[in-house]
Design an enzyme around this catalytic site. Sequence first.
Site, PDB file in Angstrom:
ATOM      1  N   HIS A  82      -7.865  -4.589   1.450  1.00  0.00           N
ATOM      2  CA  HIS A  82      -8.632  -3.505   1.555  1.00  0.00           C
ATOM      3  C   HIS A  82      -8.384  -2.392   0.218  1.00  0.00           C
ATOM      4  O   HIS A  82      -7.286  -2.427  -0.170  1.00  0.00           O
ATOM      5  CB  HIS A  82      -8.726  -2.755   2.772  1.00  0.00           C
ATOM      6  CG  HIS A  82      -9.561  -3.499   3.662  1.00  0.00           C
ATOM      7  ND1 HIS A  82      -9.253  -4.580   4.515  1.00  0.00           N
ATOM      8  CD2 HIS A  82     -11.065  -3.472   4.248  1.00  0.00           C
ATOM      9  CE1 HIS A  82     -10.151  -5.056   5.313  1.00  0.00           C
ATOM     10  NE2 HIS A  82     -11.030  -4.451   5.122  1.00  0.00           N
ATOM     11  N   LYS A 121      -7.897   2.978   2.652  1.00  0.00           N
ATOM     12  CA  LYS A 121      -8.241   2.724   4.106  1.00  0.00           C
ATOM     13  C   LYS A 121      -7.057   3.139   5.005  1.00  0.00           C
ATOM     14  O   LYS A 121      -5.704   2.883   4.492  1.00  0.00           O
ATOM     15  CB  LYS A 121      -8.346   1.207   4.262  1.00  0.00           C
ATOM     16  CG  LYS A 121      -8.549   0.720   5.835  1.00  0.00           C
ATOM     17  CD  LYS A 121      -8.999  -0.702   5.891  1.00  0.00           C
ATOM     18  CE  LYS A 121      -9.104  -1.190   7.368  1.00  0.00           C
ATOM     19  NZ  LYS A 121     -10.317  -0.633   7.885  1.00  0.00           N
TER      20      LYS A 121
END
Length: 253
Positions: free
Chosen positions: A141, A145
């Site tokens: 990601h 995040k």
Amino acid sequence: MGREVVVAIHKEPDMELVGAIDIRNNGFDIGPLVGLEPTGVLVVRNLNKLLQETDVDVVVDFTGPDTVYKNMKTVLENKVNLVVGTTGILPEQLEEIKKIAEAQGLGVLIAPNFAIGAVLMMKFAAQAARYLPHVEIIELHHDQKLDAPSGTALKTAELIQQNRAVFRQGHINEYEKISGVRGGEFEGMRIHSIRLPGLIAHQEVIFGGLGQTLTIRHDSLNRESFMPGVILSIRKVMDMKGVIYGLENLITE
């Protein structure tokens, strides 16, 4: 994600955006902020006040793990259905939300991933685990995040576990020269989290067997990939009662 949701709802002829909550841009029309013409919907900061003053059917929450629980309680206390894409909700918080939703007769859909392809990836991985129980999950990601592993990785591991006996993978005498290098352990399988700029949301589930490997991978190349699942959830949650966790529960065989 919030900006993408606004655009997606605007494109649906039978849906109307009636409110926008953000700690920034207070008082600004949400339309130009997301690349649309003015909508007449102004950004506000007070969720409770908006819900009390506006006729709302569904709230979509893509905030953060530090605020989502409070938001969910506020929405349900105002007798409004809820779609949540924020991960990091604690188990005890989820239990409390279930109690409130059932008592109020409201629908709550919580999904760690709204991409239809990601849901299929999880389903395929669960099926493969029946025949190839040695498995590791790698999720990748963007570097902003907050939680690790991702909700998608955890959900994938939970689905795999339903079809896989618990056992410790790898060599019995395996050791780490750098702590954590083998990733986190969940029911004997390993989960690895990668965070880098340039990524959006990606996951590989790698299975190993005698003389073979199987890799199931999904990539979200932009945040538009999540919107069909969000729109589906908005439509379905109106007829739900209680909490459903995972978009796969809305997709029939």
